[in-house]
Design a protein around this motif. Structure first.
Motif, mmCIF file in Angstrom:
data_model
loop_
_atom_site.group_PDB
_atom_site.id
_atom_site.type_symbol
_atom_site.label_atom_id
_atom_site.label_comp_id
_atom_site.label_asym_id
_atom_site.label_seq_id
_atom_site.Cartn_x
_atom_site.Cartn_y
_atom_site.Cartn_z
ATOM 1 N N MET A 1 0.839 -1.194 0.000
ATOM 2 C CA MET A 1 0.000 0.000 0.000
ATOM 3 C C MET A 1 0.874 1.244 0.000
ATOM 4 N N SER A 2 0.493 2.223 -0.793
ATOM 5 C CA SER A 2 1.229 3.478 -0.840
ATOM 6 C C SER A 2 1.071 4.231 0.474
ATOM 7 N N VAL A 3 2.142 4.904 0.887
ATOM 8 C CA VAL A 3 2.068 5.747 2.085
ATOM 9 C C VAL A 3 1.349 7.045 1.763
ATOM 10 N N LEU A 4 1.732 7.660 0.638
ATOM 11 C CA LEU A 4 1.093 8.899 0.183
ATOM 12 C C LEU A 4 0.476 8.647 -1.184
ATOM 13 N N GLU A 5 -0.804 8.983 -1.324
ATOM 14 C CA GLU A 5 -1.496 8.743 -2.595
ATOM 15 C C GLU A 5 -2.401 9.921 -2.938
ATOM 16 N N VAL A 6 -2.260 10.392 -4.154
ATOM 17 C CA VAL A 6 -3.098 11.470 -4.689
ATOM 18 C C VAL A 6 -3.886 10.896 -5.856
ATOM 19 N N THR A 7 -5.206 11.095 -5.833
ATOM 20 C CA THR A 7 -6.058 10.514 -6.867
ATOM 21 C C THR A 7 -7.000 11.562 -7.435
ATOM 22 N N GLY A 8 -6.907 11.799 -8.739
ATOM 23 C CA GLY A 8 -7.843 12.683 -9.436
ATOM 24 C C GLY A 8 -7.896 14.091 -8.905
ATOM 25 N N VAL A 22 -4.771 15.045 -11.161
ATOM 26 C CA VAL A 22 -3.420 14.550 -10.877
ATOM 27 C C VAL A 22 -3.494 13.243 -10.082
ATOM 28 N N ASP A 23 -2.749 12.237 -10.545
ATOM 29 C CA ASP A 23 -2.632 10.953 -9.856
ATOM 30 C C ASP A 23 -1.159 10.674 -9.581
ATOM 31 N N ARG A 47 0.727 22.512 -2.075
ATOM 32 C CA ARG A 47 -0.167 23.177 -1.135
ATOM 33 C C ARG A 47 -1.380 22.304 -0.816
ATOM 34 N N MET A 48 -1.898 21.603 -1.812
ATOM 35 C CA MET A 48 -3.071 20.769 -1.574
ATOM 36 C C MET A 48 -2.706 19.514 -0.800
ATOM 37 N N VAL A 49 -1.544 18.946 -1.067
ATOM 38 C CA VAL A 49 -1.099 17.781 -0.305
ATOM 39 C C VAL A 49 -0.846 18.162 1.155
ATOM 40 N N ALA A 50 -0.290 19.362 1.364
ATOM 41 C CA ALA A 50 0.024 19.817 2.721
ATOM 42 C C ALA A 50 -1.196 20.283 3.493
ATOM 43 N N ARG A 59 -8.712 13.278 -4.217
ATOM 44 C CA ARG A 59 -8.480 12.714 -2.891
ATOM 45 C C ARG A 59 -6.996 12.682 -2.575
ATOM 46 N N VAL A 60 -6.664 13.003 -1.321
ATOM 47 C CA VAL A 60 -5.309 12.828 -0.796
ATOM 48 C C VAL A 60 -5.406 11.818 0.335
ATOM 49 N N ALA A 61 -4.578 10.778 0.294
ATOM 50 C CA ALA A 61 -4.619 9.739 1.322
ATOM 51 C C ALA A 61 -3.232 9.532 1.910
ATOM 52 N N LEU A 62 -3.193 9.293 3.225
ATOM 53 C CA LEU A 62 -1.954 9.002 3.936
ATOM 54 C C LEU A 62 -2.119 7.668 4.640
ATOM 55 N N ARG A 63 -1.300 6.713 4.264
ATOM 56 C CA ARG A 63 -1.377 5.345 4.811
ATOM 57 C C ARG A 63 -2.792 4.783 4.719
#
Length: 240
Positions: A1-8, A22-23, A47-50, A59-63
């Protein structure tokens, strides 16, 4: 599983859309570099990830946990740290700057001081200047201080926004060695970098961005074998 994931991920500033779906994903111990010329949306993505800006979609996902609506300060406590620029409290000493970032480790003196001492041990140059005001540091030393503050936070994922900008190559080399060491202990690192040469020296994968979306993914070996492709990607002209 990705630790940091950005989807759409989509969004921008007011009526101006900058990101268009952005993915990306970064696994534990992996360093991924995001490259591209100015104005393609790299800083907006950071900025959006932070958690400093809200996306209009995506979506931004962490773990595996959705943190899209989580405020920036809480993202740090969840394990996401971001390095943007060389911000520091100029009138405070180097040590006191680090202490300010050690409070998530507890308000007891012992664990806080242990975290500070551990960060200074990684950066001997900072340790030698521990009692100096942060305003007296050189550009490279200020960048070291920012990274040292991040180490204290013990992140699972680290986002670094163009830390090589304006620094001497020998300083950059030392900072990149730290990134490698973080990867070796399992930190997932997303490195935003204009210099493809710098990115190739440390990243496992390089993503190239154009017009607010990811247009290509390559390994350093692939780019070394095809200098013309690398040149076109750097200039913002992706070849099929």
């Amino acid at each position: 599983m990705s630790v940091l994931e950005v989807t759409g991920l989509c969004g921008g500033y007011g009526a101006i859309q900058v990101l268009f779906g952005v993915d990306l994903a970064v696994a534990a111990g992996e360093t991924v570099a995001l490259c591209g010329p100015n104005g393609v949306g790299k800083s907006t993505l950071v900025r959006m990830v932070a958690g400093l800006s809200r996306p209009s979609a995506g979506r931004v996902a962490l773990r595996g946990e959705d943190i899209t609506a989580v405020p920036g300060p809480r993202r740090v406590r969840l394990g996401l740290s971001t390095v943007i620029g060389q911000q520091a409290f100029g009138t405070l000493s180097v040590r006191d700057n680090l202490r300010m970032h050690a409070y998530p480790n507890g308000r007891d003196d012992e664990p806080r001081e242990a975290a500070v001492d551990g960060a200074l041990a990684v950066f001997p140059r900072l340790a030698a200047r521990a009692e100096q005001p942060a305003s007296t540091l050189s550009g490279g030393e200020r960048q070291m201080l920012v990274l040292a503050k991040t180490l204290i936070q013990r992140p699972a994922a680290l986002v670094i926004d163009e830390f090589s900008l304006g620094l001497a190559p020998v300083v950059v080399g030392g900072l990149l060695e730290l990134v490698r060491r973080l990867g070796a202990v399992g930190v997932a690192t997303l490195l935003i970098e204009q210099s493809v040469n710098v990115a190739m020296s440390v990243a496992d994968r390089l993503l190239f961005m154009e017009h607010g979306t990811i247009i290509a993914t390559h390994t350093p070996a692939e780019l070394r074998d095809s200098p013309d492709l690398a040149r076109r990607l750097v200039l913002g002209g992706h070849a099929a």
